[in-house]
Design a protein around this motif. Structure first.
Motif, PDB file in Angstrom:
ATOM      1  N   TRP A 121      32.445  -9.710  15.435  1.00  0.00           N
ATOM      2  CA  TRP A 121      31.586  -9.998  14.465  1.00  0.00           C
ATOM      3  C   TRP A 121      30.498 -11.108  14.778  1.00  0.00           C
ATOM      4  O   TRP A 121      29.796 -11.335  13.778  1.00  0.00           O
ATOM      5  CB  TRP A 121      32.196 -10.355  13.256  1.00  0.00           C
ATOM      6  CG  TRP A 121      32.749  -9.000  12.555  1.00  0.00           C
ATOM      7  CD1 TRP A 121      34.016  -8.749  12.339  1.00  0.00           C
ATOM      8  CD2 TRP A 121      32.021  -8.023  11.810  1.00  0.00           C
ATOM      9  NE1 TRP A 121      34.211  -7.468  11.804  1.00  0.00           N
ATOM     10  CE2 TRP A 121      32.908  -6.996  11.196  1.00  0.00           C
ATOM     11  CE3 TRP A 121      30.644  -7.792  11.675  1.00  0.00           C
ATOM     12  CZ2 TRP A 121      32.740  -5.953  10.901  1.00  0.00           C
ATOM     13  CZ3 TRP A 121      30.300  -6.685  11.082  1.00  0.00           C
ATOM     14  CH2 TRP A 121      31.144  -5.736  10.576  1.00  0.00           C
ATOM     15  N   ILE A 122      30.570 -11.546  15.918  1.00  0.00           N
ATOM     16  CA  ILE A 122      29.741 -12.720  16.324  1.00  0.00           C
ATOM     17  C   ILE A 122      28.347 -11.809  16.333  1.00  0.00           C
ATOM     18  O   ILE A 122      27.944 -10.843  16.540  1.00  0.00           O
ATOM     19  CB  ILE A 122      29.617 -12.963  17.993  1.00  0.00           C
ATOM     20  CG1 ILE A 122      31.207 -13.410  18.115  1.00  0.00           C
ATOM     21  CG2 ILE A 122      28.799 -13.618  18.639  1.00  0.00           C
ATOM     22  CD1 ILE A 122      31.571 -13.847  19.563  1.00  0.00           C
ATOM     23  N   THR A 123      27.294 -12.837  15.653  1.00  0.00           N
ATOM     24  CA  THR A 123      26.090 -12.305  15.252  1.00  0.00           C
ATOM     25  C   THR A 123      24.974 -13.310  15.798  1.00  0.00           C
ATOM     26  O   THR A 123      24.961 -14.595  15.514  1.00  0.00           O
ATOM     27  CB  THR A 123      25.851 -12.292  13.673  1.00  0.00           C
ATOM     28  OG1 THR A 123      26.884 -11.360  13.138  1.00  0.00           O
ATOM     29  CG2 THR A 123      24.357 -11.867  13.227  1.00  0.00           C
ATOM     30  N   GLU A 124      23.999 -12.918  16.739  1.00  0.00           N
ATOM     31  CA  GLU A 124      23.342 -13.731  17.651  1.00  0.00           C
ATOM     32  C   GLU A 124      21.891 -14.031  16.788  1.00  0.00           C
ATOM     33  O   GLU A 124      21.367 -15.095  16.972  1.00  0.00           O
ATOM     34  CB  GLU A 124      23.080 -13.247  18.895  1.00  0.00           C
ATOM     35  CG  GLU A 124      24.298 -12.754  19.622  1.00  0.00           C
ATOM     36  CD  GLU A 124      23.823 -12.282  21.175  1.00  0.00           C
ATOM     37  OE1 GLU A 124      22.588 -12.318  21.532  1.00  0.00           O
ATOM     38  OE2 GLU A 124      24.707 -12.319  21.837  1.00  0.00           O
ATOM     39  N   GLN A 125      21.451 -13.137  15.883  1.00  0.00           N
ATOM     40  CA  GLN A 125      20.314 -13.408  15.036  1.00  0.00           C
ATOM     41  C   GLN A 125      20.311 -12.805  13.909  1.00  0.00           C
ATOM     42  O   GLN A 125      21.065 -11.755  13.962  1.00  0.00           O
ATOM     43  CB  GLN A 125      19.179 -13.095  15.927  1.00  0.00           C
ATOM     44  CG  GLN A 125      18.804 -11.729  16.117  1.00  0.00           C
ATOM     45  CD  GLN A 125      17.609 -11.317  17.035  1.00  0.00           C
ATOM     46  OE1 GLN A 125      17.866 -11.058  18.221  1.00  0.00           O
ATOM     47  NE2 GLN A 125      16.702 -10.935  16.093  1.00  0.00           N
ATOM     48  N   ASP A 126      19.469 -13.414  12.718  1.00  0.00           N
ATOM     49  CA  ASP A 126      19.727 -12.548  11.473  1.00  0.00           C
ATOM     50  C   ASP A 126      18.470 -11.794  11.620  1.00  0.00           C
ATOM     51  O   ASP A 126      17.512 -11.636  12.396  1.00  0.00           O
ATOM     52  CB  ASP A 126      19.204 -13.768  10.430  1.00  0.00           C
ATOM     53  CG  ASP A 126      20.621 -14.639  10.169  1.00  0.00           C
ATOM     54  OD1 ASP A 126      21.456 -14.078   9.951  1.00  0.00           O
ATOM     55  OD2 ASP A 126      20.313 -15.893  10.184  1.00  0.00           O
ATOM     56  N   GLY A 127      18.376 -10.842  10.559  1.00  0.00           N
ATOM     57  CA  GLY A 127      17.031 -10.115  10.279  1.00  0.00           C
ATOM     58  C   GLY A 127      17.012  -8.704  11.127  1.00  0.00           C
ATOM     59  O   GLY A 127      16.247  -8.001  11.232  1.00  0.00           O
ATOM     60  N   VAL A 128      18.359  -8.151  11.804  1.00  0.00           N
ATOM     61  CA  VAL A 128      18.484  -6.947  12.464  1.00  0.00           C
ATOM     62  C   VAL A 128      19.235  -6.084  11.481  1.00  0.00           C
ATOM     63  O   VAL A 128      20.196  -6.103  11.223  1.00  0.00           O
ATOM     64  CB  VAL A 128      19.209  -7.273  13.628  1.00  0.00           C
ATOM     65  CG1 VAL A 128      19.342  -5.918  14.631  1.00  0.00           C
ATOM     66  CG2 VAL A 128      18.529  -8.332  14.650  1.00  0.00           C
ATOM     67  N   PRO A 129      18.211  -4.888  11.322  1.00  0.00           N
ATOM     68  CA  PRO A 129      18.916  -3.962  10.524  1.00  0.00           C
ATOM     69  C   PRO A 129      20.209  -3.085  11.223  1.00  0.00           C
ATOM     70  O   PRO A 129      19.952  -2.818  12.335  1.00  0.00           O
ATOM     71  CB  PRO A 129      17.657  -3.072  10.066  1.00  0.00           C
ATOM     72  CG  PRO A 129      16.810  -3.337  11.223  1.00  0.00           C
ATOM     73  CD  PRO A 129      16.968  -4.657  11.598  1.00  0.00           C
ATOM     74  N   SER A 130      20.923  -2.425  10.474  1.00  0.00           N
ATOM     75  CA  SER A 130      22.045  -1.817  11.211  1.00  0.00           C
ATOM     76  C   SER A 130      22.538  -0.648  10.190  1.00  0.00           C
ATOM     77  O   SER A 130      22.430  -0.831   9.005  1.00  0.00           O
ATOM     78  CB  SER A 130      23.241  -2.774  11.486  1.00  0.00           C
ATOM     79  OG  SER A 130      24.251  -2.198  11.935  1.00  0.00           O
ATOM     80  N   ILE A 131      22.663   0.529  10.999  1.00  0.00           N
ATOM     81  CA  ILE A 131      23.250   1.597  10.128  1.00  0.00           C
ATOM     82  C   ILE A 131      24.651   1.265   9.603  1.00  0.00           C
ATOM     83  O   ILE A 131      24.969   1.557   8.344  1.00  0.00           O
ATOM     84  CB  ILE A 131      23.488   2.923  10.956  1.00  0.00           C
ATOM     85  CG1 ILE A 131      23.631   4.066   9.976  1.00  0.00           C
ATOM     86  CG2 ILE A 131      24.520   2.767  12.114  1.00  0.00           C
ATOM     87  CD1 ILE A 131      23.749   5.405  10.653  1.00  0.00           C
ATOM     88  N   ASN A 132      25.476   0.356  10.022  1.00  0.00           N
ATOM     89  CA  ASN A 132      26.738   0.007   9.591  1.00  0.00           C
ATOM     90  C   ASN A 132      26.444  -1.414   8.729  1.00  0.00           C
ATOM     91  O   ASN A 132      26.206  -2.498   9.839  1.00  0.00           O
ATOM     92  CB  ASN A 132      27.529  -0.025  10.561  1.00  0.00           C
ATOM     93  CG  ASN A 132      29.216  -0.621  10.403  1.00  0.00           C
ATOM     94  OD1 ASN A 132      29.314  -0.820   9.099  1.00  0.00           O
ATOM     95  ND2 ASN A 132      29.924  -0.812  11.334  1.00  0.00           N
ATOM     96  N   PRO A 133      26.450  -1.798   7.851  1.00  0.00           N
ATOM     97  CA  PRO A 133      27.039  -0.777   6.832  1.00  0.00           C
ATOM     98  C   PRO A 133      26.164   0.038   5.707  1.00  0.00           C
ATOM     99  O   PRO A 133      26.330   0.225   4.835  1.00  0.00           O
ATOM    100  CB  PRO A 133      27.878  -1.757   5.952  1.00  0.00           C
ATOM    101  CG  PRO A 133      27.195  -2.973   5.545  1.00  0.00           C
ATOM    102  CD  PRO A 133      26.368  -2.947   7.177  1.00  0.00           C
ATOM    103  N   THR A 134      24.710   0.090   5.994  1.00  0.00           N
ATOM    104  CA  THR A 134      23.742   0.521   5.309  1.00  0.00           C
ATOM    105  C   THR A 134      24.033   2.067   4.925  1.00  0.00           C
ATOM    106  O   THR A 134      23.855   2.243   3.867  1.00  0.00           O
ATOM    107  CB  THR A 134      22.367   0.373   6.016  1.00  0.00           C
ATOM    108  OG1 THR A 134      22.092  -0.802   6.612  1.00  0.00           O
ATOM    109  CG2 THR A 134      21.311   0.677   5.199  1.00  0.00           C
ATOM    110  N   GLY A 135      24.463   2.756   5.778  1.00  0.00           N
ATOM    111  CA  GLY A 135      24.456   4.129   5.532  1.00  0.00           C
ATOM    112  C   GLY A 135      25.784   4.359   4.379  1.00  0.00           C
ATOM    113  O   GLY A 135      25.721   5.137   3.708  1.00  0.00           O
ATOM    114  N   SER A 136      26.736   3.407   4.815  1.00  0.00           N
ATOM    115  CA  SER A 136      28.017   3.534   3.705  1.00  0.00           C
ATOM    116  C   SER A 136      27.514   3.085   2.255  1.00  0.00           C
ATOM    117  O   SER A 136      28.077   3.880   1.474  1.00  0.00           O
ATOM    118  CB  SER A 136      29.121   2.804   4.081  1.00  0.00           C
ATOM    119  OG  SER A 136      30.245   2.819   3.310  1.00  0.00           O
TER     120      SER A 136
END
Length: 295
Positions: A121-136
């Motif tokens: 779950w390390i996150t290097e930058q904000d504002g990056v869209p991802s199918i996970n969890p958008t699709g669910s």
């Protein structure tokens, strides 16, 4: 071991070890509990912005709202038929606020880095869209019937556009991606367009990267009952009854001495491992019940 013994041993584990939310989920399904009690146990995980945090997703130990923890909350709300609850209004407000330009939700925000968390779950930058969890999340909101007006709002339509763009560009990378595809494609209104991509998804699910049909396979793999936790699950049509029964037998055989089930991935802390075990034990009991192994 009898069906009754399986449930009784699991209940002892839940009431001895699980967090309140999972005790209430167990009671809802097996011990005369109510949906209102489950939702009441869910509320303390919600923040003022409407999102959920506070280790509701046990691998993220920080207090701040996160998209994946909010997905977990929606899964619980759906589980008990709670989309008419006032919880949903706040969730929608949160999701609207974190919708990215061009659609999509972030997988996580950099706030996760300030608190203990699983390494994935390390996150290097904000504002990056991802199918996970958008699709669910989008799939669950399309599925519910209590607040359908939100589907026509611009922010929600931008998510649908994002998801179409994503599925048209390739195939799932793993189980977690595939779950997002299934949630979205099962419920998006354009059924003709969805059908074409579901055909592609079926090929992937039955291929070498998809459903693991060997119940004895080890490591971080996703097996028949992960993809088909109920007979009405989308992927149930892709596996045989013999495979399902074999995996149910395997699940029953792996109940631990304390009545719970072990994790198939490393826990990030003793507390996280115990919380995941409570969640997983309820999930496994739901599967066994759905396939008639507890009745």
């Amino acid at each position: 071991m009898s069906k009754r013994e399986v449930l009784e041993r699991a209940g002892t584990f839940i009431y001895s070890n699980a967090r309140l939310l999972d005790r209430k989920r167990f009671a809802y399904h097996f011990d005369g509990g109510t949906a209102e009690e489950v939702l009441g146990a869910l509320r303390p995980y919600q923040n003022g912005d409407g999102g959920f945090g506070h280790a509701l997703e046990a691998d993220l130990r920080g207090p701040h709202s996160q998209p994946v923890a909010t997905e977990t909350a929606l899964l619980v709300i759906r589980e008990v038929g709670g989309f008419g609850s006032d919880l949903l209004e706040s969730v929608i407000r949160y999701l609207r606020s974190i919708t990215l330009p061009g659609g999509g939700l972030p997988r996580a925000t950099t706030e996760v880095n300030r608190y203990p968390h699983a390494p994935w779950w390390i996150t290097e930058q904000d504002g990056v869209p991802s199918i996970n969890p958008t699709g669910s999340i989008v799939g669950m909101l399309l599925e519910q019937q209590e607040r359908t007006v939100l589907i026509r709002e611009d922010w929600f339509q931008s998510h649908i556009d994002f998801l179409w763009n994503h599925v048209e560009q390739g195939l799932p990378g793993d189980y977690h991606d595939a779950a997002q595809w299934i949630s979205f494609l099962q419920h998006v209104p354009d059924r003709e367009r969805a059908s074409m991509h579901l055909s592609r998804l079926d090929e992937w699910l039955t291929g070498p990267s998809g459903i693991e049909t060997d119940p004895l396979a080890e490591g971080y793999v996703h097996k028949v009952l992960d993809y088909a936790p109920t007979p009405s699950s989308y992927a149930a049509k892709l596996v045989s009854d013999q495979e399902v029964q074999g995996h149910l037998d395997w699940m029953l055989s792996t109940q631990q001495e304390d009545g719970g089930w072990a994790l198939t991935f490393p826990g990030t802390s003793p507390a996280a491992e115990q919380e995941w075990r409570g969640w997983l034990t309820v999930e496994n009991l739901k599967i066994l019940k759905a396939y008639g192994r507890l009745s």
